[in-house]
Design a protein around this motif. Sequence first.
Motif, PDB file in Angstrom:
ATOM      1  N   TYR A 109      35.181   0.243  -0.991  1.00 26.90           N
ATOM      2  CA  TYR A 109      34.526   1.510  -0.630  1.00 26.90           C
ATOM      3  C   TYR A 109      33.307   1.247   0.241  1.00 26.90           C
ATOM      4  N   ALA A 110      32.542   0.223  -0.082  1.00 28.85           N
ATOM      5  CA  ALA A 110      31.363  -0.123   0.720  1.00 28.85           C
ATOM      6  C   ALA A 110      31.770  -0.497   2.145  1.00 28.85           C
ATOM      7  N   LEU A 111      32.821  -1.294   2.274  1.00 25.02           N
ATOM      8  CA  LEU A 111      33.267  -1.721   3.608  1.00 25.02           C
ATOM      9  C   LEU A 111      33.804  -0.543   4.407  1.00 25.02           C
ATOM     10  N   GLU A 112      34.536   0.342   3.745  1.00 28.53           N
ATOM     11  CA  GLU A 112      35.091   1.502   4.453  1.00 28.53           C
ATOM     12  C   GLU A 112      33.980   2.465   4.867  1.00 28.53           C
ATOM     13  N   GLN A 113      32.940   2.571   4.063  1.00 27.66           N
ATOM     14  CA  GLN A 113      31.795   3.409   4.458  1.00 27.66           C
ATOM     15  C   GLN A 113      31.191   2.898   5.759  1.00 27.66           C
ATOM     16  N   LEU A 114      31.043   1.595   5.837  1.00 30.15           N
ATOM     17  CA  LEU A 114      30.437   0.993   7.027  1.00 30.15           C
ATOM     18  C   LEU A 114      31.303   1.251   8.260  1.00 30.15           C
ATOM     19  N   GLU A 115      32.598   1.037   8.137  1.00 31.11           N
ATOM     20  CA  GLU A 115      33.492   1.219   9.276  1.00 31.11           C
ATOM     21  C   GLU A 115      33.556   2.683   9.702  1.00 31.11           C
ATOM     22  N   ALA A 116      33.631   3.586   8.741  1.00 33.68           N
ATOM     23  CA  ALA A 116      33.698   5.014   9.064  1.00 33.68           C
ATOM     24  C   ALA A 116      32.440   5.457   9.812  1.00 33.68           C
ATOM     25  N   ALA A 117      31.283   4.991   9.353  1.00 33.15           N
ATOM     26  CA  ALA A 117      30.021   5.359  10.008  1.00 33.15           C
ATOM     27  C   ALA A 117      29.964   4.787  11.422  1.00 33.15           C
ATOM     28  N   PHE A 118      30.446   3.573  11.585  1.00 35.17           N
ATOM     29  CA  PHE A 118      30.410   2.929  12.899  1.00 35.17           C
ATOM     30  C   PHE A 118      31.258   3.702  13.915  1.00 35.17           C
ATOM     31  N   TYR A 119      32.505   3.978  13.568  1.00 35.69           N
ATOM     32  CA  TYR A 119      33.388   4.653  14.527  1.00 35.69           C
ATOM     33  C   TYR A 119      32.972   6.103  14.761  1.00 35.69           C
ATOM     34  N   THR A 120      32.408   6.723  13.740  1.00 32.11           N
ATOM     35  CA  THR A 120      31.897   8.079  13.928  1.00 32.11           C
ATOM     36  C   THR A 120      30.801   8.082  14.986  1.00 32.11           C
ATOM     37  N   HIS A 121      29.927   7.090  14.917  1.00 33.26           N
ATOM     38  CA  HIS A 121      28.847   6.998  15.898  1.00 33.26           C
ATOM     39  C   HIS A 121      29.389   6.659  17.281  1.00 33.26           C
ATOM     40  N   VAL A 122      30.384   5.794  17.332  1.00 32.86           N
ATOM     41  CA  VAL A 122      30.977   5.397  18.616  1.00 32.86           C
ATOM     42  C   VAL A 122      31.596   6.600  19.324  1.00 32.86           C
ATOM     43  N   VAL A 123      32.342   7.403  18.566  1.00 31.29           N
ATOM     44  CA  VAL A 123      33.013   8.559  19.167  1.00 31.29           C
ATOM     45  C   VAL A 123      32.009   9.619  19.596  1.00 31.29           C
ATOM     46  N   MET A 124      30.961   9.778  18.821  1.00 30.85           N
ATOM     47  CA  MET A 124      29.958  10.786  19.166  1.00 30.85           C
ATOM     48  C   MET A 124      29.047  10.333  20.299  1.00 30.85           C
ATOM     49  N   ASN A 125      29.009   9.030  20.531  1.00 25.42           N
ATOM     50  CA  ASN A 125      28.134   8.476  21.578  1.00 25.42           C
ATOM     51  C   ASN A 125      28.941   7.484  22.416  1.00 25.42           C
ATOM     52  N   PRO A 126      29.863   7.974  23.245  1.00 21.64           N
ATOM     53  CA  PRO A 126      30.759   7.081  23.996  1.00 21.64           C
ATOM     54  C   PRO A 126      29.986   6.113  24.890  1.00 21.64           C
ATOM     55  N   TYR A 127      30.445   4.869  24.913  1.00 21.68           N
ATOM     56  CA  TYR A 127      29.808   3.891  25.793  1.00 21.68           C
ATOM     57  C   TYR A 127      30.135   4.222  27.243  1.00 21.68           C
ATOM     58  N   MET A 128      29.356   3.677  28.131  1.00 27.32           N
ATOM     59  CA  MET A 128      29.531   3.947  29.552  1.00 27.32           C
ATOM     60  C   MET A 128      30.909   3.482  30.019  1.00 27.32           C
ATOM     61  N   GLY A 129      31.645   4.397  30.640  1.00 28.21           N
ATOM     62  CA  GLY A 129      32.949   4.042  31.179  1.00 28.21           C
ATOM     63  C   GLY A 129      34.102   4.200  30.212  1.00 28.21           C
ATOM     64  N   MET A 130      33.859   4.726  29.006  1.00 27.07           N
ATOM     65  CA  MET A 130      34.962   4.910  28.055  1.00 27.07           C
ATOM     66  C   MET A 130      35.982   5.881  28.645  1.00 27.07           C
ATOM     67  N   ASN A 131      37.226   5.445  28.784  1.00 23.81           N
ATOM     68  CA  ASN A 131      38.248   6.324  29.348  1.00 23.81           C
ATOM     69  C   ASN A 131      38.988   7.077  28.238  1.00 23.81           C
ATOM     70  N   GLY A 132      39.862   7.967  28.649  1.00 23.63           N
ATOM     71  CA  GLY A 132      40.551   8.803  27.682  1.00 23.63           C
ATOM     72  C   GLY A 132      41.423   8.032  26.716  1.00 23.63           C
ATOM     73  N   TYR A 133      42.061   6.989  27.225  1.00 28.93           N
ATOM     74  CA  TYR A 133      42.913   6.149  26.364  1.00 28.93           C
ATOM     75  C   TYR A 133      42.078   5.478  25.278  1.00 28.93           C
ATOM     76  N   GLU A 134      40.959   4.907  25.679  1.00 28.50           N
ATOM     77  CA  GLU A 134      40.105   4.224  24.706  1.00 28.50           C
ATOM     78  C   GLU A 134      39.522   5.209  23.696  1.00 28.50           C
ATOM     79  N   LYS A 135      39.116   6.373  24.171  1.00 27.21           N
ATOM     80  CA  LYS A 135      38.549   7.360  23.242  1.00 27.21           C
ATOM     81  C   LYS A 135      39.588   7.813  22.227  1.00 27.21           C
ATOM     82  N   ALA A 136      40.823   8.012  22.692  1.00 28.21           N
ATOM     83  CA  ALA A 136      41.883   8.437  21.774  1.00 28.21           C
ATOM     84  C   ALA A 136      42.124   7.384  20.697  1.00 28.21           C
ATOM     85  N   ILE A 137      42.119   6.123  21.083  1.00 28.99           N
ATOM     86  CA  ILE A 137      42.320   5.047  20.109  1.00 28.99           C
ATOM     87  C   ILE A 137      41.168   5.001  19.118  1.00 28.99           C
ATOM     88  N   LEU A 138      39.955   5.066  19.630  1.00 33.50           N
ATOM     89  CA  LEU A 138      38.781   4.979  18.749  1.00 33.50           C
ATOM     90  C   LEU A 138      38.687   6.185  17.818  1.00 33.50           C
TER      91      LEU A 138
END
Length: 248
Positions: free
Chosen positions: A81-110
Amino acid sequence: MEKLPKDPTVIPQGFTGKASAALGRRVFLRYLGATAAAGVALNACKSEIAEPLATGSARAGEAIDLGDIGSKDVNVLNYAYALEQLEAAFYTHVVMNPYMGMNGYEKAILMDIRDHEIAHRELFKAALGSAAIPGLTPNFSSINFNSRESVLGTARVFEAVGVSAYNGAGKYITTPDYLVLAGKIVSVEARHTAIISEMLHPQTMSFAGDDIVAAASGLGEARMPEEVLALVRPYVQEIINGKNGGHA
């Protein structure tokens, strides 16, 4: 006959007491049914999920002791549960704050990976009920979320560590249903590692590199809990402690 609550994720009690094993199994099976229904809803609105960067109910600097991970199933589940909390928070932040140049394919995967991690987190939270550790507060200060290399490099580390954690802790699980659950989750985490590797290093052997798959045996890496917790501790504001099995 006991009347079950309308909400199948409601946990009438924790993992303590003589009936804990049977209760855990009932709650788990009940939750699987709820997860199937939830999956339909999730797919219908996956592009609308906008969970803020997770802020845990625990306090920064607070010590969270998982105990001897191998002594009982609830400790293994809280570890996961601790590990899944960390991963969920990480990807949530990534999707809400896309890195420069993130394309549609990458966003869909993330976004797909984010949804998987949230589902995993919620599954463990529901199965643990009152025995769950508090919500954790991530510390992503070392990650440059504007950098594709930083984000995907960190994602690959998280996924690879997650896979190795499940591989290392599987032997501690005594309840067959939980072992099946862990097997289903680790297979998904391994897929995440593969696609993230391909995004980072396309058309290479990175998806199953020697750093994650032993060349001689073809087996995935397995890490003991103490090693895993040392690797993830910098990414959590609370201090997560836990011992390898056999220390009870």
